[in-house]
Design a protein around this motif. Structure first.
Motif, PDB file in Angstrom:
ATOM      1  N   SER A 166      33.139  38.974  39.765  1.00 47.94           N
ATOM      2  CA  SER A 166      32.272  38.533  38.455  1.00 47.94           C
ATOM      3  C   SER A 166      33.333  37.907  37.688  1.00 47.94           C
ATOM      4  CB  SER A 166      31.834  39.976  38.024  1.00 47.94           C
ATOM      5  OG  SER A 166      33.312  40.644  37.431  1.00 47.94           O
ATOM      6  N   LEU A 167      32.534  37.425  36.813  1.00 44.38           N
ATOM      7  CA  LEU A 167      33.304  36.426  35.737  1.00 44.38           C
ATOM      8  C   LEU A 167      34.447  37.443  34.816  1.00 44.38           C
ATOM      9  CD1 LEU A 167      33.454  33.855  34.501  1.00 44.38           C
ATOM     10  CD2 LEU A 167      31.639  34.306  32.934  1.00 44.38           C
ATOM     11  N   GLU A 168      34.123  38.742  34.719  1.00 42.20           N
ATOM     12  CA  GLU A 168      34.906  39.842  34.042  1.00 42.20           C
ATOM     13  C   GLU A 168      36.218  39.936  34.902  1.00 42.20           C
ATOM     14  OE1 GLU A 168      31.668  40.364  34.649  1.00 42.20           O
ATOM     15  OE2 GLU A 168      31.129  39.781  32.615  1.00 42.20           O
ATOM     16  N   ASP A 169      36.193  39.782  36.304  1.00 44.18           N
ATOM     17  CA  ASP A 169      37.432  39.912  37.240  1.00 44.18           C
ATOM     18  C   ASP A 169      38.102  38.867  37.193  1.00 44.18           C
ATOM     19  OD1 ASP A 169      36.196  42.417  38.103  1.00 44.18           O
ATOM     20  OD2 ASP A 169      35.357  41.343  40.255  1.00 44.18           O
ATOM     21  N   VAL A 170      37.759  37.590  36.753  1.00 45.75           N
ATOM     22  CA  VAL A 170      38.726  36.655  36.533  1.00 45.75           C
ATOM     23  C   VAL A 170      39.555  36.751  35.220  1.00 45.75           C
ATOM     24  CG1 VAL A 170      38.731  34.024  36.115  1.00 45.75           C
ATOM     25  CG2 VAL A 170      36.987  34.981  37.525  1.00 45.75           C
ATOM     26  N   PHE A 171      38.876  37.174  34.217  1.00 46.80           N
ATOM     27  CA  PHE A 171      39.545  37.320  32.905  1.00 46.80           C
ATOM     28  C   PHE A 171      40.153  38.605  32.796  1.00 46.80           C
ATOM     29  CE2 PHE A 171      36.450  33.773  32.494  1.00 46.80           C
ATOM     30  CZ  PHE A 171      37.567  32.680  32.250  1.00 46.80           C
ATOM     31  N   ALA A 172      40.158  39.250  33.812  1.00 45.04           N
ATOM     32  CA  ALA A 172      40.696  40.832  33.676  1.00 45.04           C
ATOM     33  C   ALA A 172      42.362  40.706  33.185  1.00 45.04           C
ATOM     34  CB  ALA A 172      40.624  41.712  34.590  1.00 45.04           C
TER      35      ALA A 172
END
Length: 173
Positions: A166-172
């Motif tokens: 997910s997009l959230e995984d990229v920016f974690a």
């Protein structure tokens, strides 16, 4: 040459002082002319020192033959003047060299900074192309976050794009 005693000494210095081969040959004629116009000794010797760099022994001999009592005083003054001129020239050269080095360093730093900024913008642009293809339209705050990030962070995010779910995984964090 002129029959005027003062003009004769000055003309001898002007005409022959420039010719290294004639300097020693003309010395006796110059001494004789200066004996007839001793008041011109100081300006003519100063001229020989500053314009043609006569050696110390030649200058001492000319002064000694015309006004021996002034030899040490004149030589001391010339030495001080020359030292002062050399210091001034060295200072000017040092300032010029420092300015050149400063400009060169500034240009190099500017180029490095420009390259890094260009690289960061390029990486941000690439990330902004990849993310929507993988995860759909991006929220405005993600775009801002990418443009404000440093190159290392952008690189980390770009590495995560292929494996993230997910997009959230990229920016974690």
């Amino acid at each position: 040459m002129s029959q005027d005693r003062r003009l004769r000494a000055r003309l001898l210095a002007l005409k022959y002082a420039t010719r290294k081969a004639h300097q020693m040959a003309i010395r006796e004629r110059l001494i004789e002319a200066l004996r007839n116009a001793p008041e011109d000794l100081h300006p003519i010797v100063r001229y020989l020192v500053y314009v043609y760099c006569y050696d110390e022994q030649t200058l001492r001999r000319i002064i000694r033959e015309v006004r021996p009592e002034e030899e040490e005083t004149m030589m001391s003054q010339f030495a001080q003047d020359i030292e002062k001129a050399v210091r001034h020239q060295a200072l000017q050269e040092g300032i010029q060299q420092g300015m050149q080095q400063g400009m060169q360093q500034g240009m190099q730093q500017g180029m490095r900074k420009g390259l890094l900024e260009g690289e960061a913008k390029g990486e941000a642009k690439l990330l902004l192309r990849l993310l929507p293809r993988r995860f759909g339209p991006l929220p405005a705050e993600i775009c801002e976050r990418i443009y404000e990030a440093d190159p290392n962070t952008i690189e980390q995010w770009a590495d995560r794009v292929l494996d993230a779910k997910s997009l959230e995984d990229v920016f974690a964090e």
